[in-house]
Motif scaffolding. Structure first.
Motif, PDB file in Angstrom:
ATOM      1  N   GLY A   1       0.801  -1.209   0.000  1.00  0.00           N
ATOM      2  CA  GLY A   1       0.000   0.000   0.000  1.00  0.00           C
ATOM      3  C   GLY A   1       0.837   1.264   0.000  1.00  0.00           C
ATOM      4  O   GLY A   1       1.926   1.300   0.569  1.00  0.00           O
ATOM      5  N   THR A   2       0.308   2.283  -0.651  1.00  0.00           N
ATOM      6  CA  THR A   2       0.905   3.616  -0.648  1.00  0.00           C
ATOM      7  C   THR A   2      -0.214   4.644  -0.491  1.00  0.00           C
ATOM      8  O   THR A   2      -1.357   4.391  -0.873  1.00  0.00           O
ATOM      9  N   LEU A   3       0.136   5.779   0.061  1.00  0.00           N
ATOM     10  CA  LEU A   3      -0.815   6.879   0.195  1.00  0.00           C
ATOM     11  C   LEU A   3      -0.807   7.720  -1.071  1.00  0.00           C
ATOM     12  O   LEU A   3       0.251   7.958  -1.655  1.00  0.00           O
ATOM     13  N   LEU A   4      -1.957   8.182  -1.473  1.00  0.00           N
ATOM     14  CA  LEU A   4      -2.040   9.063  -2.632  1.00  0.00           C
ATOM     15  C   LEU A   4      -1.772  10.512  -2.253  1.00  0.00           C
ATOM     16  O   LEU A   4      -1.420  11.319  -3.110  1.00  0.00           O
ATOM     17  N   SER A   5      -1.918  10.860  -0.973  1.00  0.00           N
ATOM     18  CA  SER A   5      -1.675  12.226  -0.513  1.00  0.00           C
ATOM     19  C   SER A   5      -1.155  12.178   0.916  1.00  0.00           C
ATOM     20  O   SER A   5      -1.637  11.387   1.727  1.00  0.00           O
ATOM     21  N   SER A   6      -0.202  13.028   1.217  1.00  0.00           N
ATOM     22  CA  SER A   6       0.326  13.077   2.581  1.00  0.00           C
ATOM     23  C   SER A   6      -0.306  14.205   3.392  1.00  0.00           C
ATOM     24  O   SER A   6      -0.054  14.330   4.579  1.00  0.00           O
ATOM     25  N   GLY A   7      -1.130  15.008   2.761  1.00  0.00           N
ATOM     26  CA  GLY A   7      -1.765  16.132   3.440  1.00  0.00           C
ATOM     27  C   GLY A   7      -3.092  15.750   4.059  1.00  0.00           C
ATOM     28  O   GLY A   7      -3.477  14.578   4.091  1.00  0.00           O
ATOM     29  N   PRO A   8      -3.796  16.751   4.546  1.00  0.00           N
ATOM     30  CA  PRO A   8      -5.115  16.497   5.135  1.00  0.00           C
ATOM     31  C   PRO A   8      -6.073  15.907   4.099  1.00  0.00           C
ATOM     32  O   PRO A   8      -5.993  16.226   2.917  1.00  0.00           O
ATOM     33  N   ILE A   9      -6.944  15.031   4.575  1.00  0.00           N
ATOM     34  CA  ILE A   9      -7.926  14.443   3.668  1.00  0.00           C
ATOM     35  C   ILE A   9      -9.240  15.215   3.795  1.00  0.00           C
ATOM     36  O   ILE A   9      -9.512  15.809   4.838  1.00  0.00           O
TER      37      ILE A   9
ATOM     38  N   ARG B   1      -2.350  -3.157  11.468  1.00  0.00           N
ATOM     39  CA  ARG B   1      -2.489  -1.844  12.113  1.00  0.00           C
ATOM     40  C   ARG B   1      -1.417  -0.881  11.602  1.00  0.00           C
ATOM     41  O   ARG B   1      -0.791  -0.132  12.358  1.00  0.00           O
ATOM     42  N   ALA B   2      -1.214  -0.901  10.285  1.00  0.00           N
ATOM     43  CA  ALA B   2      -0.204  -0.048   9.651  1.00  0.00           C
ATOM     44  C   ALA B   2      -0.741   1.341   9.316  1.00  0.00           C
ATOM     45  O   ALA B   2       0.020   2.202   8.886  1.00  0.00           O
ATOM     46  N   ILE B   3      -2.031   1.566   9.519  1.00  0.00           N
ATOM     47  CA  ILE B   3      -2.649   2.847   9.191  1.00  0.00           C
ATOM     48  C   ILE B   3      -3.001   3.573  10.480  1.00  0.00           C
ATOM     49  O   ILE B   3      -3.706   3.040  11.339  1.00  0.00           O
ATOM     50  N   ALA B   4      -2.481   4.793  10.610  1.00  0.00           N
ATOM     51  CA  ALA B   4      -2.791   5.641  11.760  1.00  0.00           C
ATOM     52  C   ALA B   4      -3.463   6.909  11.275  1.00  0.00           C
ATOM     53  O   ALA B   4      -3.138   7.422  10.203  1.00  0.00           O
ATOM     54  N   LEU B   5      -4.400   7.401  12.062  1.00  0.00           N
ATOM     55  CA  LEU B   5      -5.110   8.632  11.747  1.00  0.00           C
ATOM     56  C   LEU B   5      -4.730   9.689  12.776  1.00  0.00           C
ATOM     57  O   LEU B   5      -4.674   9.401  13.969  1.00  0.00           O
ATOM     58  N   HIS B   6      -4.472  10.893  12.290  1.00  0.00           N
ATOM     59  CA  HIS B   6      -4.046  11.988  13.164  1.00  0.00           C
ATOM     60  C   HIS B   6      -4.896  13.220  12.903  1.00  0.00           C
ATOM     61  O   HIS B   6      -5.172  13.528  11.745  1.00  0.00           O
ATOM     62  N   PRO B   7      -5.261  13.932  13.955  1.00  0.00           N
ATOM     63  CA  PRO B   7      -5.973  15.207  13.738  1.00  0.00           C
ATOM     64  C   PRO B   7      -5.016  16.209  13.091  1.00  0.00           C
ATOM     65  O   PRO B   7      -3.803  16.125  13.250  1.00  0.00           O
ATOM     66  N   VAL B   8      -5.587  17.140  12.361  1.00  0.00           N
ATOM     67  CA  VAL B   8      -4.797  18.181  11.730  1.00  0.00           C
ATOM     68  C   VAL B   8      -4.936  19.442  12.562  1.00  0.00           C
ATOM     69  O   VAL B   8      -6.052  19.873  12.863  1.00  0.00           O
ATOM     70  N   ASP B   9      -3.822  20.013  12.931  1.00  0.00           N
ATOM     71  CA  ASP B   9      -3.816  21.254  13.695  1.00  0.00           C
ATOM     72  C   ASP B   9      -4.059  22.413  12.745  1.00  0.00           C
ATOM     73  O   ASP B   9      -3.252  22.658  11.840  1.00  0.00           O
ATOM     74  N   ILE B  10      -5.178  23.121  12.906  1.00  0.00           N
ATOM     75  CA  ILE B  10      -5.528  24.204  11.989  1.00  0.00           C
ATOM     76  C   ILE B  10      -5.457  25.564  12.683  1.00  0.00           C
ATOM     77  O   ILE B  10      -6.354  26.374  12.601  1.00  0.00           O
ATOM     78  N   ARG B  11      -4.387  25.817  13.349  1.00  0.00           N
ATOM     79  CA  ARG B  11      -4.202  27.094  14.050  1.00  0.00           C
ATOM     80  C   ARG B  11      -4.010  28.220  13.087  1.00  0.00           C
ATOM     81  O   ARG B  11      -3.496  28.228  12.079  1.00  0.00           O
TER      82      ARG B  11
END
Length: 68
Positions: free
Chosen positions: A32-40, A58-68
């Protein structure tokens, strides 16, 4: 939300690509590869959660995006 794919853990089951071809692809070796490294986009967050929950390694992790 941002997705992180741990390529060291990925074993190439490609459930992520089957569930979300708009977020994942596979490389020449079949991993697997990601198509985008930015926010979805917000509308893809449920499918991203489903991908993370269905990854056997469990190779996929989800992270919140800091939108300060």
């Amino acid at each position: 939300m941002r997705i992180e794919l741990d390529t060291d853990k990925c074993q190439g089951h490609l459930r992520c690509m089957d569930l979300a071809p708009e977020l994942f692809d596979c490389n020449d070796l079949g991993y697997g590869t990601l198509l985008s490294s930015g926010p979805i986009p917000e509308e893809l967050e449920p499918v991203a959660r489903r991908c993370a929950a269905n990854c056997p390694e469990r190779a996929i992790a989800l992270h919140p995006v800091d939108i300060r």
